[in-house]
Design an enzyme around this catalytic site. Structure first.
Site, PDB file in Angstrom:
ATOM      1  N   ASP A  27       0.829  -1.216   0.000  1.00 19.45           N
ATOM      2  CA  ASP A  27       0.000   0.000   0.000  1.00 19.45           C
ATOM      3  C   ASP A  27       0.864   1.266   0.000  1.00 19.45           C
ATOM      4  OD1 ASP A  27      -2.307   1.482  -0.018  1.00 19.45           O
ATOM      5  OD2 ASP A  27      -2.645   1.360   2.130  1.00 19.45           O
ATOM      6  N   ASN A  75     -10.530  -3.343  -6.437  1.00 21.55           N
ATOM      7  CA  ASN A  75      -9.721  -2.353  -7.164  1.00 21.55           C
ATOM      8  C   ASN A  75     -10.266  -2.020  -8.557  1.00 21.55           C
ATOM      9  OD1 ASN A  75      -6.523  -3.411  -5.729  1.00 21.55           O
ATOM     10  ND2 ASN A  75      -7.829  -1.683  -5.161  1.00 21.55           N
TER      11      ASN A  75
HETATM   12  C1  FPP Z   1      -1.937   0.013  -3.350  1.00 21.52           C
HETATM   13  O1  FPP Z   1      -1.469   1.347  -3.315  1.00 21.52           O
HETATM   14  C2  FPP Z   1      -1.362  -0.672  -4.535  1.00 21.52           C
HETATM   15  C3  FPP Z   1      -2.103  -1.256  -5.539  1.00 21.52           C
HETATM   16  C4  FPP Z   1      -3.568  -1.296  -5.529  1.00 21.52           C
HETATM   17  C5  FPP Z   1      -1.439  -1.859  -6.728  1.00 21.52           C
HETATM   18  C6  FPP Z   1      -0.221  -2.706  -6.465  1.00 21.52           C
HETATM   19  C7  FPP Z   1       0.374  -3.077  -7.757  1.00 21.52           C
HETATM   20  C8  FPP Z   1       1.695  -3.117  -8.029  1.00 21.52           C
HETATM   21  C9  FPP Z   1       2.748  -2.868  -7.022  1.00 21.52           C
HETATM   22  C10 FPP Z   1       2.151  -3.378  -9.444  1.00 21.52           C
HETATM   23  C11 FPP Z   1       2.114  -4.766  -9.952  1.00 21.52           C
HETATM   24  C12 FPP Z   1       2.613  -5.811  -9.030  1.00 21.52           C
HETATM   25  C13 FPP Z   1       3.517  -6.777  -9.288  1.00 21.52           C
HETATM   26  C14 FPP Z   1       3.624  -7.908  -8.338  1.00 21.52           C
HETATM   27  C15 FPP Z   1       4.421  -6.781 -10.443  1.00 21.52           C
HETATM   28  P1  FPP Z   1      -2.519   2.539  -3.516  1.00 21.52           P
HETATM   29  O2  FPP Z   1      -2.644   2.808  -4.964  1.00 21.52           O
HETATM   30  O3  FPP Z   1      -3.804   2.195  -2.833  1.00 21.52           O
HETATM   31  O4  FPP Z   1      -1.773   3.683  -2.801  1.00 21.52           O
HETATM   32  P2  FPP Z   1      -2.440   4.918  -2.009  1.00 21.52           P
HETATM   33  O5  FPP Z   1      -3.121   4.345  -0.801  1.00 21.52           O
HETATM   34  O6  FPP Z   1      -1.258   5.747  -1.654  1.00 21.52           O
HETATM   35  O7  FPP Z   1      -3.373   5.600  -2.959  1.00 21.52           O
END
Ligand code: FPP
Length: 246
Positions: A27, A75
């Site tokens: 996150d 998501n």
């Molecule tokens: C949460 O941060 C993250 C996600 C919903 C996406 C995670 C995806 C990746 C790291 C890329 C692909 C993964 C791999 C394994 C290659 P957020 O967007 O909710 O952050 P925020 O809370 O700061 O808005």
């Protein structure tokens, strides 16, 4: 012979009470990007690199399984461009991983309902499944995509109902049910880490985390590194795990 060739780092961190399985809610990518005046997708790209680094580190210190939450069943509510960017990163990462899994001894498995993903992504997942199936016991990364803990439990319940309908009369026990989950055959995570400052599970590994030790940190996922894994393991080692006993 040891499960993995022990690296110097593995000697340093010590193998006593090392979690076999670590779960991570990745996150904070969006906030990381915003702080730098970058689009949220740049945060996900940085987050994918962090996953690569953290997985390599976990393998080197002797952790057997790492499960990361890449894309939840919720998501899909995000803007289509952001969803497409995350899917694109998964494709890119998988394409690269396929070349290296064998050489690096990394098994990859996907948790979640992958049936709705793009043909290309499903093709890549099939390819990694094929490689994973013939790789011996080694480090395994589980990537949760279109995953929700509740959805996983419902899918397992449906599979159980199918068995009953087919006339199978096996008793419904926790072990028999767990064998129908995406995590079938994998030990429950002893340690679950959530970077990014929030203190909730957000539908991650609901069944498997029943007795996991939870570690929350304010570090945003793209900034997360080896020292943060070390700190989480150190905190885990301080905990007294009683599993409901005394
Ligand atoms: C949460 O941060 C993250 C996600 C919903 C996406 C995670 C995806 C990746 C790291 C890329 C692909 C993964 C791999 C394994 C290659 P957020 O967007 O909710 O952050 P925020 O809370 O700061 O808005």
């Amino acid at each position: 012979m040891a499960l993995f060739q022990k690296s110097r780092k593995a000697e340093e961190i010590g193998q006593a009470d090392l979690p076999r399985h670590i779960g991570i809610i990745m996150d904070g990518n969006g906030r990381w990007a915003k702080k730098r005046g970058l689009p949220r997708t740049a945060g996900h790209a940085a987050g994918a690199e962090t996953f690569r680094r953290v997985a390599t580190y976990c393998k080197n210190i002797g952790v057997e399984y790492l499960t990361v939450y890449a894309f939840s069943t919720e998501n899909w509510k995000r803007p289509p461009e952001e969803v497409a960017a995350i899917m694109g990163l998964l494709e890119k990462y998988l394409g690269e991983a396929i070349e290296k899994m064998e050489r690096d001894g990394i098994r990859l498995k996907f948790f979640g309902d992958t049936s709705v993903l793009s043909d290309q992504l499903r093709g890549l997942i099939r390819e990694t499944d094929g490689i994973t199936a013939h790789l011996g016991k080694t480090f395994q990364a589980n990537v949760c995509v279109n995953y929700g803990g509740r959805d996983e439990i419902v899918r397992a319940a449906r599979a159980w109902a199918e068995r009953v309908r087919a006339g199978e009369d096996e008793a419904l026990t926790e072990d028999a049910f767990a064998a129908l989950l995406d995590s079938s055959g994998i030990p429950d995570p002893e340690l679950l880490i959530r970077p990014g400052g929030e203190k909730r599970l957000s539908n991650f590994l609901l069944w498997q985390s029943a007795y996991s030790e939870l570690v929350f940190t304010d570090t945003l996922w793209p900034d997360f590194g080896e020292a943060d894994i070390d700190a989480a393991i150190a905190e885990y080692r301080q905990r007294q795990r009683r599993f409901g006993g005394l």
